[in-house]
Write a protein that holds these residues in place. Structure first.
Motif, PDB file in Angstrom:
ATOM      1  N   VAL A  51       0.943  -1.087   0.190  1.00 20.05           N
ATOM      2  CA  VAL A  51      -0.030  -0.054  -0.102  1.00 20.05           C
ATOM      3  C   VAL A  51       0.916   1.150   0.105  1.00 20.05           C
ATOM      4  CG1 VAL A  51      -1.625   1.296   1.261  1.00 20.05           C
ATOM      5  CG2 VAL A  51      -1.952  -1.200   1.344  1.00 20.05           C
ATOM      6  N   ARG A  52       1.739   1.303   0.797  1.00 19.81           N
ATOM      7  CA  ARG A  52       2.962   2.431   0.875  1.00 19.81           C
ATOM      8  C   ARG A  52       3.450   2.853  -0.572  1.00 19.81           C
ATOM      9  NH1 ARG A  52       4.781   0.471   5.961  1.00 19.81           N
ATOM     10  NH2 ARG A  52       4.420   2.064   7.611  1.00 19.81           N
ATOM     11  N   LEU A  54       2.057   2.348  -3.478  1.00 19.32           N
ATOM     12  CA  LEU A  54       1.117   2.490  -4.629  1.00 19.32           C
ATOM     13  C   LEU A  54       1.251   3.813  -5.276  1.00 19.32           C
ATOM     14  CD1 LEU A  54      -2.152   1.184  -3.079  1.00 19.32           C
ATOM     15  CD2 LEU A  54      -1.044   0.044  -4.786  1.00 19.32           C
ATOM     16  N   ALA A  59      -3.442   4.709  -4.797  1.00 19.43           N
ATOM     17  CA  ALA A  59      -3.666   4.997  -3.460  1.00 19.43           C
ATOM     18  C   ALA A  59      -4.848   5.589  -3.126  1.00 19.43           C
ATOM     19  CB  ALA A  59      -2.433   5.888  -3.008  1.00 19.43           C
ATOM     20  N   THR A 111      -0.941   6.080   2.678  1.00 21.43           N
ATOM     21  CA  THR A 111      -0.903   6.664   1.397  1.00 21.43           C
ATOM     22  C   THR A 111      -0.766   8.201   1.321  1.00 21.43           C
ATOM     23  OG1 THR A 111      -3.310   6.529   1.632  1.00 21.43           O
ATOM     24  CG2 THR A 111      -2.455   4.808   0.581  1.00 21.43           C
ATOM     25  N   ALA A 114       1.565   9.725  -1.284  1.00 19.34           N
ATOM     26  CA  ALA A 114       1.342   9.505  -2.756  1.00 19.34           C
ATOM     27  C   ALA A 114       0.175  10.515  -2.899  1.00 19.34           C
ATOM     28  CB  ALA A 114       0.801   8.066  -3.007  1.00 19.34           C
TER      29      ALA A 114
END
Length: 166
Positions: A51-52, A54, A59, A111, A114
């Motif tokens: 997830v980090r 993305l 995100a 997130t 992003a």
């Protein structure tokens, strides 16, 4: 004339939003820390790493996904209230709100870099935080807030005194 007519409605909307935002403020950090602790589990740690990394728009989708996934649960709660089970329906709504806040808080923490790379998101987020802070200032200046805070402080002092004498 219209301003006078809509003033009570505007005040009511502000109060409702203030209650929601106060819940979010109260729960955001503790629930995010709890989710971070859960996220240390090996499988979840790997998922958080994904997830980090993305890209910004993916995100954004992941950030909004919990709200969409909780919608059927909230509709279930309304259905329960509609069939005469208001207590159960209210419990479902509260549980969905707490779980949803915890998940969204954690996903936002993962997130945020992003999301902030999207100029329009960064601009909206900046406006949101300014608006939210002005609403919180309004709430904290209210007589109800000041009275509740004074009562909370008195209770804390009484509990400390009780703990010392025990």
């Amino acid at each position: 004339m219209l301003k006078l007519l809509f003033a009570p409605i505007r005040w009511l909307i502000r109060v409702v939003l203030a209650i929601v935002i106060l819940f979010e403020e109260w729960g955001w950090e503790p629930l995010q820390r709890m989710m971070a602790a859960i996220g240390r589990l090996p499988v979840l740690r790997q998922l958080e790493a994904v997830v980090r990394r993305l890209p910004p728009y993916l995100a954004l989708v992941v950030f909004f996904l919990p709200g969409l996934l909780l919608l059927p649960i909230k509709l279930l709660a309304l259905w329960l209230i509609g069939i005469g089970r208001p207590g159960l329906g209210l419990c479902v709504i509260v549980l969905a709100k707490v779980v949803g806040t915890a998940v969204v808080a954690r996903i936002f923490a993962l997130t945020q870099p992003a999301l902030m790379s999207l100029p329009w998101f960064a601009r909206l987020y900046g406006r949101w935080t300014v608006w939210k802070e002005s609403l919180l200032i309004w709430v904290r200046a209210s007589a109800v807030w000041r009275s509740a805070r004074a009562i909370k402080l008195r209770i804390k002092r009484l509990m400390r005194r009780g703990a010392r004498s025990a």
